[in-house]
Write a protein that holds these residues in place. Structure first.
Motif, short mmCIF file in Angstrom:
data_model
loop_
_atom_site.label_atom_id
_atom_site.label_comp_id
_atom_site.label_asym_id
_atom_site.label_seq_id
_atom_site.Cartn_x
_atom_site.Cartn_y
_atom_site.Cartn_z
N GLU A 45 -4.62 2.17 10.73
CA GLU A 45 -3.28 2.74 11.06
C GLU A 45 -2.06 1.76 11.03
N GLY A 46 -0.96 2.13 10.49
CA GLY A 46 0.18 1.29 10.46
C GLY A 46 0.17 0.19 9.42
N GLY A 69 -0.41 3.52 7.41
CA GLY A 69 0.89 4.14 7.66
C GLY A 69 1.77 4.52 6.23
#
Length: 88
Positions: A45-46, A69
């Protein structure tokens, strides 16, 4: 076959964080090749995942999961065989 990341036979490979994989310069080069029930997970994530080359999930139950992301794939994605998949 020139392959940068390979998983097969129920094996599991996980690479988290920012990830760059490049398979170029060879006619049969593959950035990711997952076969026969192998599982490969890239990104988190990200984070950014950048793949240059083809992505293959072939054979029963083979799975490629690419998350993050931002995901950029320059190549073709193949999923062949019962239950094989590529999740983005």
């Amino acid at each position: 076959m020139a392959t940068n990341l390979y998983g097969a036979g129920g094996g599991f490979v996980s690479i988290l964080g920012n990830t760059t994989i490049s398979a170029t310069g060879h006619e049969d080069a593959k950035a990711l090749y997952v076969a026969d029930g192998g599982i490969v997970t890239l990104g988190s994530e990200g984070k950014t995942v950048d793949i240059t080359g083809d992505v293959y999930a072939t054979g029963e139950g083979s799975t490629v999961t690419i998350g993050g992301g931002e995901v950029d794939i320059t190549g073709t994605i193949y999923a062949t065989g019962a239950g094989s998949k590529v999740d983005l």
